[in-house]
Design a protein around this motif. Structure first.
Motif, PDB file in Angstrom:
ATOM      1  N   LEU A 185       0.812  -1.217   0.000  1.00 48.57           N
ATOM      2  CA  LEU A 185       0.000   0.000   0.000  1.00 48.57           C
ATOM      3  C   LEU A 185       0.844   1.265   0.000  1.00 48.57           C
ATOM      4  CD1 LEU A 185      -2.787  -1.032   2.536  1.00 48.57           C
ATOM      5  CD2 LEU A 185      -2.816  -1.180   0.039  1.00 48.57           C
ATOM      6  N   ALA A 186       2.135   1.135   0.283  1.00 47.21           N
ATOM      7  CA  ALA A 186       3.011   2.309   0.255  1.00 47.21           C
ATOM      8  C   ALA A 186       3.010   2.917  -1.142  1.00 47.21           C
ATOM      9  CB  ALA A 186       4.425   1.912   0.660  1.00 47.21           C
ATOM     10  N   GLY A 187       2.815   4.218  -1.219  1.00 48.95           N
ATOM     11  CA  GLY A 187       2.773   4.905  -2.508  1.00 48.95           C
ATOM     12  C   GLY A 187       1.375   5.071  -3.057  1.00 48.95           C
ATOM     13  N   HIS A 188       0.404   4.348  -2.532  1.00 44.32           N
ATOM     14  CA  HIS A 188      -0.992   4.514  -2.958  1.00 44.32           C
ATOM     15  C   HIS A 188      -1.680   5.552  -2.069  1.00 44.32           C
ATOM     16  CE1 HIS A 188      -1.217   1.206  -5.882  1.00 44.32           C
ATOM     17  NE2 HIS A 188      -0.410   0.528  -5.057  1.00 44.32           N
ATOM     18  N   ARG A 189      -2.559   6.336  -2.662  1.00 48.48           N
ATOM     19  CA  ARG A 189      -3.287   7.369  -1.919  1.00 48.48           C
ATOM     20  C   ARG A 189      -4.512   6.745  -1.256  1.00 48.48           C
ATOM     21  NH1 ARG A 189      -4.894  11.907  -5.884  1.00 48.48           N
ATOM     22  NH2 ARG A 189      -5.671  12.850  -3.927  1.00 48.48           N
ATOM     23  N   ILE A 190      -4.550   6.824   0.052  1.00 44.73           N
ATOM     24  CA  ILE A 190      -5.684   6.315   0.813  1.00 44.73           C
ATOM     25  C   ILE A 190      -6.431   7.518   1.376  1.00 44.73           C
ATOM     26  CG2 ILE A 190      -6.390   4.883   2.769  1.00 44.73           C
ATOM     27  CD1 ILE A 190      -3.738   3.331   2.340  1.00 44.73           C
ATOM     28  N   TRP A 191      -7.664   7.668   0.965  1.00 46.55           N
ATOM     29  CA  TRP A 191      -8.438   8.867   1.283  1.00 46.55           C
ATOM     30  C   TRP A 191      -9.472   8.544   2.356  1.00 46.55           C
ATOM     31  CZ3 TRP A 191     -13.405  10.926  -1.019  1.00 46.55           C
ATOM     32  CH2 TRP A 191     -13.599  12.279  -0.694  1.00 46.55           C
ATOM     33  N   MET A 192      -9.413   9.293   3.470  1.00 51.10           N
ATOM     34  CA  MET A 192     -10.344   9.073   4.573  1.00 51.10           C
ATOM     35  C   MET A 192     -10.807  10.424   5.117  1.00 51.10           C
ATOM     36  SD  MET A 192      -8.669   5.791   6.492  1.00 51.10           S
ATOM     37  CE  MET A 192     -10.272   5.401   7.207  1.00 51.10           C
ATOM     38  N   PRO A 193     -11.810  11.042   4.465  1.00 48.46           N
ATOM     39  CA  PRO A 193     -12.235  12.381   4.872  1.00 48.46           C
ATOM     40  C   PRO A 193     -12.902  12.424   6.245  1.00 48.46           C
ATOM     41  CG  PRO A 193     -13.721  11.483   3.219  1.00 48.46           C
ATOM     42  CD  PRO A 193     -12.569  10.533   3.309  1.00 48.46           C
ATOM     43  N   GLY A 194     -13.217  11.280   6.831  1.00 48.97           N
ATOM     44  CA  GLY A 194     -13.865  11.272   8.150  1.00 48.97           C
ATOM     45  C   GLY A 194     -12.901  11.409   9.308  1.00 48.97           C
ATOM     46  N   LEU A 195     -11.599  11.505   9.043  1.00 39.36           N
ATOM     47  CA  LEU A 195     -10.639  11.627  10.129  1.00 39.36           C
ATOM     48  C   LEU A 195     -10.708  13.029  10.735  1.00 39.36           C
ATOM     49  CD1 LEU A 195      -7.494   9.770   8.716  1.00 39.36           C
ATOM     50  CD2 LEU A 195      -9.357   8.878  10.120  1.00 39.36           C
ATOM     51  N   ALA A 196     -10.984  13.076  12.017  1.00 42.00           N
ATOM     52  CA  ALA A 196     -11.105  14.368  12.701  1.00 42.00           C
ATOM     53  C   ALA A 196     -10.071  14.452  13.803  1.00 42.00           C
ATOM     54  CB  ALA A 196     -12.512  14.509  13.298  1.00 42.00           C
ATOM     55  N   PRO A 197      -9.370  15.575  13.907  1.00 35.72           N
ATOM     56  CA  PRO A 197      -8.337  15.720  14.945  1.00 35.72           C
ATOM     57  C   PRO A 197      -8.901  15.455  16.337  1.00 35.72           C
ATOM     58  CG  PRO A 197      -8.238  17.535  13.377  1.00 35.72           C
ATOM     59  CD  PRO A 197      -9.495  16.779  13.064  1.00 35.72           C
ATOM     60  N   GLY A 198      -8.123  14.751  17.156  1.00 35.42           N
ATOM     61  CA  GLY A 198      -8.519  14.502  18.537  1.00 35.42           C
ATOM     62  C   GLY A 198      -9.359  13.274  18.760  1.00 35.42           C
ATOM     63  N   THR A 199      -9.727  12.573  17.681  1.00 40.76           N
ATOM     64  CA  THR A 199     -10.533  11.364  17.842  1.00 40.76           C
ATOM     65  C   THR A 199      -9.633  10.139  17.930  1.00 40.76           C
ATOM     66  OG1 THR A 199     -10.760  11.098  15.446  1.00 40.76           O
ATOM     67  CG2 THR A 199     -12.475  12.363  16.580  1.00 40.76           C
ATOM     68  N   ALA A 218      -6.814  13.151   4.601  1.00 41.62           N
ATOM     69  CA  ALA A 218      -8.125  13.485   5.165  1.00 41.62           C
ATOM     70  C   ALA A 218      -8.628  14.805   4.587  1.00 41.62           C
ATOM     71  CB  ALA A 218      -8.039  13.566   6.679  1.00 41.62           C
ATOM     72  N   THR A 219      -8.201  15.131   3.371  1.00 39.15           N
ATOM     73  CA  THR A 219      -8.542  16.415   2.760  1.00 39.15           C
ATOM     74  C   THR A 219     -10.002  16.461   2.345  1.00 39.15           C
ATOM     75  OG1 THR A 219      -7.806  15.548   0.631  1.00 39.15           O
ATOM     76  CG2 THR A 219      -6.210  16.784   1.922  1.00 39.15           C
ATOM     77  N   GLY A 220     -10.535  17.683   2.331  1.00 35.61           N
ATOM     78  CA  GLY A 220     -11.900  17.891   1.850  1.00 35.61           C
ATOM     79  C   GLY A 220     -12.920  17.641   2.937  1.00 35.61           C
ATOM     80  N   PRO A 221     -14.130  18.169   2.713  1.00 36.96           N
ATOM     81  CA  PRO A 221     -15.204  17.964   3.702  1.00 36.96           C
ATOM     82  C   PRO A 221     -15.682  16.515   3.703  1.00 36.96           C
ATOM     83  CG  PRO A 221     -16.056  19.067   1.751  1.00 36.96           C
ATOM     84  CD  PRO A 221     -14.565  18.988   1.573  1.00 36.96           C
ATOM     85  N   ASN A 222     -16.225  16.090   4.819  1.00 37.66           N
ATOM     86  CA  ASN A 222     -16.781  14.751   4.943  1.00 37.66           C
ATOM     87  C   ASN A 222     -18.283  14.805   4.656  1.00 37.66           C
ATOM     88  OD1 ASN A 222     -17.402  12.122   5.582  1.00 37.66           O
ATOM     89  ND2 ASN A 222     -17.288  12.428   7.796  1.00 37.66           N
TER      90      ASN A 222
END
Length: 311
Positions: A185-199, A218-222
């Motif tokens: 998985l190294a080098g592949h973009r894994i997108w998880m917009p639900g990641l919120a700081p402090g959780t 974690a870019t962009g709105p969820n």
């Protein structure tokens, strides 16, 4: 409205005598008279007429009696809704599609006689505060992330290690794989917009990325799971992680693939949290059920952060 006065009114109406109502309520006859008088003043009507035979309801008293009975029934239901042992067992599971939801459905199937009140709180701090106050009986969380130990009166037990899967669209480079290793998985973009700081889940994925050199964005709105699935299906360069027991449904045309991750298998640790002195009798039943039915943890060949509580 004074419920003691309403209760006294009903007792006097049923008995037909203030003296008998006083004996039933274990108060003096003078107390019954004072309560009835206070109720009549608050309503602005006479409820009883004194006769040689005792006390008879006036027309207003007859009209008020069924409503008075309903007032007491509503009051009793209100008390029962929050009284420990009689109110439902309140359990927090973050989302309805999570592995914890599956655990609670299994518990309900095994113990349909136990009333449940399922809530979904986003923040672990809010959940712990609700447990400590008695507003909540238990919560499913990953504990305890760095710098946020559990309070001393909160107990926890690890009940499930949920293997992660990679979710990709039909045009993704790994779409044809039957499984992938973490190193692949190294080098592949894994997108998880639900990641919120402090959780706790963000702490988990931060450690996963650091441990294995992964790129987790974690870019962009969820906009929720439906928007996430749409984007993954349409974007060959993006993938996402999801729990192996997370229940999601998408259109057949999306062509999404759920691919097991191995060597080692990253597992998301679910623990049950509760207050040590919570007296709700169903809480012990839930804990025993999870101990007997939930999968174990710490299996060789799996990975979880060092901060995850072993028990």
């Amino acid at each position: 409205m004074d419920l003691d006065a309403v209760r006294t009114f009903i007792a006097a109406a049923d008995a037909g005598r203030f003296q008998e109502a006083a004996a039933e309520l274990a108060v003096t006859q003078q107390a019954v008279s004072k309560r009835i008088a206070a109720l009549e003043r608050s309503l602005g009507v006479r409820l009883f007429t004194r006769t040689l035979r005792g006390a008879e309801l006036t027309i207003d008293g007859q009209a008020f009696l069924p409503h008075a009975r309903e007032l007491l029934r509503v009051a009793e239901r209100a008390v029962a809704s929050v009284r420990t042992g009689r109110r439902p067992l309140r359990v927090d599971m973050i989302t309805s599609r999570s592995a914890a939801s599956g655990l609670m459905r299994g518990f309900h199937h095994a113990h349909p006689e136990i009333d449940l009140d399922v809530v979904m709180l986003f923040d672990i701090g809010t959940a712990v505060a609700a447990i400590r106050s008695g507003a909540l009986d238990a919560s499913f969380r990953a504990v305890a992330m760095p710098g946020r130990p559990l309070p001393g009166d909160i107990e926890s037990v690890r009940v499930l290690d949920e293997p992660l899967q990679l979710l990709v669209g039909p045009a993704h480079a790994l779409a044809g794989a039957r499984s992938v290793t973490v190193s692949q998985l190294a080098g592949h973009r894994i997108w998880m917009p639900g990641l919120a700081p402090g959780t706790e889940w963000t702490a988990y994925y931060d450690d996963l990325a650091a441990e294995f050199g992964l790129t987790i964005e974690a870019t962009g709105p969820n906009f929720g799971s439906d928007a996430l699935l749409d984007t993954i299906a349409d974007t060959p360069a993006l993938a996402t992680f999801m729990g192996g027991q997370t229940r999601l449904v998408w259109p057949a045309g999306h062509g999404l693939r759920r691919i097991p991750v191995t060597d080692p298998i990253p597992v998301y640790p679910h623990s049950l949290l509760w207050r040590r002195d919570d007296p709700h009798p169903a809480l012990a039943v839930l804990r025993a059920h999870l101990a007997a039915t939930a999968a174990g943890h710490g299996t060789p060949g799996t990975w979880a952060p060092d901060w995850v509580m072993p028990r």
